[in-house]
Design an enzyme around this catalytic site. Sequence first.
Site, mmCIF file in Angstrom:
data_model
loop_
_atom_site.group_PDB
_atom_site.id
_atom_site.type_symbol
_atom_site.label_atom_id
_atom_site.label_comp_id
_atom_site.label_asym_id
_atom_site.label_seq_id
_atom_site.Cartn_x
_atom_site.Cartn_y
_atom_site.Cartn_z
ATOM 1 C CB CYS A 45 -0.910 -0.012 1.232
ATOM 2 S SG CYS A 45 -1.863 1.513 1.426
ATOM 3 C CE1 TYR A 176 -5.515 2.593 -5.266
ATOM 4 C CE2 TYR A 176 -3.823 4.291 -5.414
ATOM 5 C CZ TYR A 176 -4.248 3.056 -4.960
ATOM 6 O OH TYR A 176 -3.403 2.279 -4.198
#
Length: 333
Positions: A45, A176
């Site tokens: 992450c 994203y």
Amino acid sequence: MGARQSSTDEFVREPLGVRERITADGSSPWPVEPHRYRLVGARACPWANRVIIVRRLLGLEPVLSLGLAGPLHDDRSWRFHLDPGGVDPVLGIEWLREAYERAVPGYDKGVTVPAVVEISTGKVVTNAYQDLEFDFATQWTAHHRRGAPELFPPEHRDEIAEISDQVFHDVNNGVYKCGFAKAQHAYDKAYDALFARLDALAERLARQRYLVGDTITEADVRLWVTLVRFDAVYHGHFKCNRSTLADMPVLWAYARDLFQTPGFGDTIDFEQIKQHYYGVHEEVNPTGIVPKGPDPAGWLTPHGREVLGGRPFGGGTPPGAPPRAERVPPLVG
């Protein structure tokens, strides 16, 4: 980090669910206290990677332990599937959701990393990643290592905030927005903003070694965690394919410079990064096939950025080697 889809087919990041602060000045119910908390992150992450890097640069390892969720998870949450028995050895939990539900019974928001958990109660204290970076740098100063860098120098804080905000919206979150767009117009908008911002950053970094001032600041940490994942996942998996990072000479050299700086590249596990993105995002990659490339050996090639001057740690020193339990596999070309 969590997300939801907006009515315009654009990706929208969910608000944080447990936005508390850990402070030394009494301004929050959670005091800075050695060994009271455990930072939970994940190698995969980028948001967790930022906080892990800051912890490394400041030398907080002796007072704030690190738990690492594995790269795979499902709707229940991140889980500790790489630890013996699939359980975090300090918190004794299999799923990070357990710590969120201990803090907020019936918790119904995103179960995200990074998160700080109070060890004695097993409750999440905060998942406010941006506040964590600032508070580690400004509230945990009594526990910084000798020679720790100033990641938020007071004279540059406004500039850091401005650059970091641009990087967040167009780059960190921008990839994203490309990858999870549900309509062509939403993807096009995010794609154009991403590469316009990368081009502007490249122009800036052609003149100076770091984003703000002549030392590493939080702005560099923020940008770098996306750059280091760019060719491995964002270029293909998220369709950010105008050019690879390796085809953007200034950004590629800048990213290699930081990769080779203690505290940055020694937090990266490319295999876990690929396993997470390609293995978890079933709507983007329904086959779950994880690509073999790209070859990571290029990250260790000379970058030539020294000619721009700059002092990575200012008047301080680089961090030492990470604790043995936190070391990542060496690069294999």
